[in-house]
Write an enzyme that holds these catalytic residues in place. Structure first.
Site, mmCIF file in Angstrom:
data_model
loop_
_atom_site.group_PDB
_atom_site.id
_atom_site.type_symbol
_atom_site.label_atom_id
_atom_site.label_comp_id
_atom_site.label_asym_id
_atom_site.label_seq_id
_atom_site.Cartn_x
_atom_site.Cartn_y
_atom_site.Cartn_z
ATOM 1 N N ALA A 129 0.796 -1.231 0.000
ATOM 2 C CA ALA A 129 0.000 0.000 0.000
ATOM 3 C C ALA A 129 0.835 1.291 0.000
ATOM 4 O O ALA A 129 0.601 2.174 -0.845
ATOM 5 C CB ALA A 129 -0.967 -0.037 1.185
ATOM 6 N N GLN A 177 4.292 -13.525 -2.069
ATOM 7 C CA GLN A 177 5.024 -12.356 -1.542
ATOM 8 C C GLN A 177 5.927 -12.742 -0.371
ATOM 9 O O GLN A 177 6.849 -11.998 -0.021
ATOM 10 C CB GLN A 177 4.032 -11.264 -1.094
ATOM 11 C CG GLN A 177 3.370 -10.507 -2.214
ATOM 12 C CD GLN A 177 2.028 -11.094 -2.601
ATOM 13 O OE1 GLN A 177 1.791 -12.292 -2.436
ATOM 14 N NE2 GLN A 177 1.144 -10.272 -3.118
ATOM 15 N N ASP A 197 -3.619 -2.914 4.013
ATOM 16 C CA ASP A 197 -3.896 -2.217 2.744
ATOM 17 C C ASP A 197 -4.960 -1.144 2.916
ATOM 18 O O ASP A 197 -4.963 -0.143 2.206
ATOM 19 C CB ASP A 197 -4.302 -3.222 1.679
ATOM 20 C CG ASP A 197 -3.098 -4.077 1.317
ATOM 21 O OD1 ASP A 197 -2.834 -5.060 2.035
ATOM 22 O OD2 ASP A 197 -2.389 -3.717 0.365
ATOM 23 N N LYS A 202 -3.488 -8.742 3.052
ATOM 24 C CA LYS A 202 -3.375 -9.880 2.124
ATOM 25 C C LYS A 202 -4.204 -11.071 2.595
ATOM 26 O O LYS A 202 -4.222 -11.392 3.787
ATOM 27 C CB LYS A 202 -1.899 -10.270 2.015
ATOM 28 C CG LYS A 202 -1.583 -11.379 1.051
ATOM 29 C CD LYS A 202 -2.097 -11.115 -0.335
ATOM 30 C CE LYS A 202 -1.591 -9.831 -0.941
ATOM 31 N NZ LYS A 202 -2.307 -9.414 -2.159
HETATM 32 O O1 MRU Z 1 -1.118 -7.342 -3.291
HETATM 33 P P1 MRU Z 1 0.025 -6.666 -2.597
HETATM 34 O O2 MRU Z 1 1.278 -7.471 -2.637
HETATM 35 O O3 MRU Z 1 0.205 -5.237 -3.060
HETATM 36 O O4 MRU Z 1 -0.461 -6.591 -1.091
HETATM 37 C C1 MRU Z 1 0.342 -6.144 -0.051
HETATM 38 C C2 MRU Z 1 -0.153 -6.647 1.237
HETATM 39 O O5 MRU Z 1 -1.271 -7.010 1.419
HETATM 40 C C3 MRU Z 1 0.802 -6.723 2.330
HETATM 41 O O6 MRU Z 1 0.361 -7.735 3.194
HETATM 42 C C4 MRU Z 1 1.034 -5.543 3.150
HETATM 43 O O7 MRU Z 1 0.852 -5.855 4.472
HETATM 44 C C5 MRU Z 1 0.237 -4.354 2.974
HETATM 45 S S1 MRU Z 1 1.256 -3.102 2.400
HETATM 46 C C6 MRU Z 1 2.509 -2.812 3.560
#
Ligand code: MRU
Length: 333
Positions: free
Chosen positions: A54, A196, A236, A247
């Site tokens: 994010a 990820q 996010d 996520k």
């Molecule tokens: O789909 P992404 O890889 O952009 O999502 C990122 C996430 O959800 C991460 O878990 C994260 O915690 C959020 S951004 C620091």
């Protein structure tokens, strides 16, 4: 610490500015930088997840506005193009709204330079906010170390420096602990289907932080066995009532943590809190393509995020301190 480069940086001079990003679709196999020269380049980078996480999505969108204005594309088109890239990470909308607000306050003749300045400010503030998150979060780890003589942290997805401009959110306290001489071990879940967790394992490895890569579904067992002292994840979008989108798979970790008495923290800058969104039911959840699951010809559910109810969250680690999830109004700008 073998600390990394920034994920996003400007290049060139005032006449020909561009933006360099670390291409996360090539990691961990290759460390490749991609040059963004146009609005389309910036939108593409966010959409295909060359940049992700994010806070980094927000910073890239801000630079995307500067690139679009340099091409003489109308501001409304620039904002609409970038806003359509990914739906859940609210830092995207936050950055676009901030850029539009600042630009609309000044004469159009100065917009190009002002856009670069504001994008730079957004990136700089992200670095500072994440450093502060690290300093607040490390107190949790110090207190665990004092009680247990060890620190076992579980995380999910990648909320390290790769997901931000620098430092990371969920991993910032881990890096701050390392800098303070406190050894923490991190359980890193693979995070299917985009893996990820490999990014998290890569950046922890680069920084010499001890970690163990685990299958997503091992989280419950590891907590049941008493091998996890706390969970720290990123976010996010956090709704005004503290419900948190992160996520997909985060919610199951929060449920397991509650069942086994493991504290569950969310680390995020205040720019990830959507004070206009009342609760988790109002957070748009990105549905991604079936191809990511490697199957075809069958019905597929591939939501990229899930929502953890505020009641399962021990605290939200922000740049202004650790806040109970149901008391976010105290950090409202
Ligand atoms: O789909 P992404 O890889 O952009 O999502 C990122 C996430 O959800 C991460 O878990 C994260 O915690 C959020 S951004 C620091």
């Amino acid at each position: 610490m073998n600390y990394p480069l920034r994920t996003i940086q400007e290049d060139g001079d005032a006449a020909h500015r561009s933006v360099l990003i670390l291409d996360q679709t090539r990691l961990p196999l290759e460390t490749t930088f991609v040059r963004l020269q146009t609005l389309a380049d910036a939108a593409h980078a966010i959409r295909v997840m060359q940049v992700r996480g994010a806070p980094l999505i927000g910073a890239t969108a801000a630079y995307g506005v500067a690139l679009g204005l340099a091409e003489d594309i109308p501001l409304e088109t620039v904002v609409a193009t970038l806003a359509a890239t990914r739906p859940t990470a609210v830092n995207l909308n936050w950055a676009l709204e901030r850029m539009a607000r600042v630009l609309q306050k000044s004469a159009m003749t100065g917009w190009r330079e002002l856009a670069w300045q504001e994008a730079r400010a957004i990136a700089r503030e992200d670095v500072a906010a994440n450093a502060a998150i690290g300093q607040h979060g490390v107190e949790i780890l110090k207190s665990i170390a004092a009680q247990k003589g060890r620190v076992e942290v579980m995380t999910h997805c990648n909320a390290g420096w790769l997901a931000t401009v620098a430092h990371g959110t969920a991993l910032a306290p881990i890096y701050a602990a390392q800098a303070a001489g406190l050894a923490a071990h991190v359980w890193v879940s693979e995070t299917r289907p985009r893996n990820q967790g490999l990014l998290t394992a890569w950046e922890l490895g680069e920084a010499d932080v001890p970690h163990t890569f685990m299958v997503d579904n091992a989280a419950g067992l590891l907590m049941m066995q008493g091998r996890v002292d706390c969970v720290i994840v990123g976010a996010d979008r956090i709704a005004a009532n503290g419900d948190t989108a992160n996520k997909v798979g985060t919610y199951l970790k929060a449920l397991a943590a509650r069942a086994h008495g493991v504290p569950f923290y969310v680390a995020a800058p205040i720019s990830t809190i959507d004070f206009a969104c009342p609760d988790g039911a109002h957070i748009p959840i990105e549905e991604r393509a079936a191809e990511e699951l490697g199957v075809a010809g069958m019905a597929v559910a591939n939501p990229a995020f899930d929502v953890t109810p505020a009641g399962l969250i021990t605290g939200i680690i922000t740049e202004r301190g650790i806040v109970p999830a149901d008391q976010l109004a105290s950090v409202k700008p």
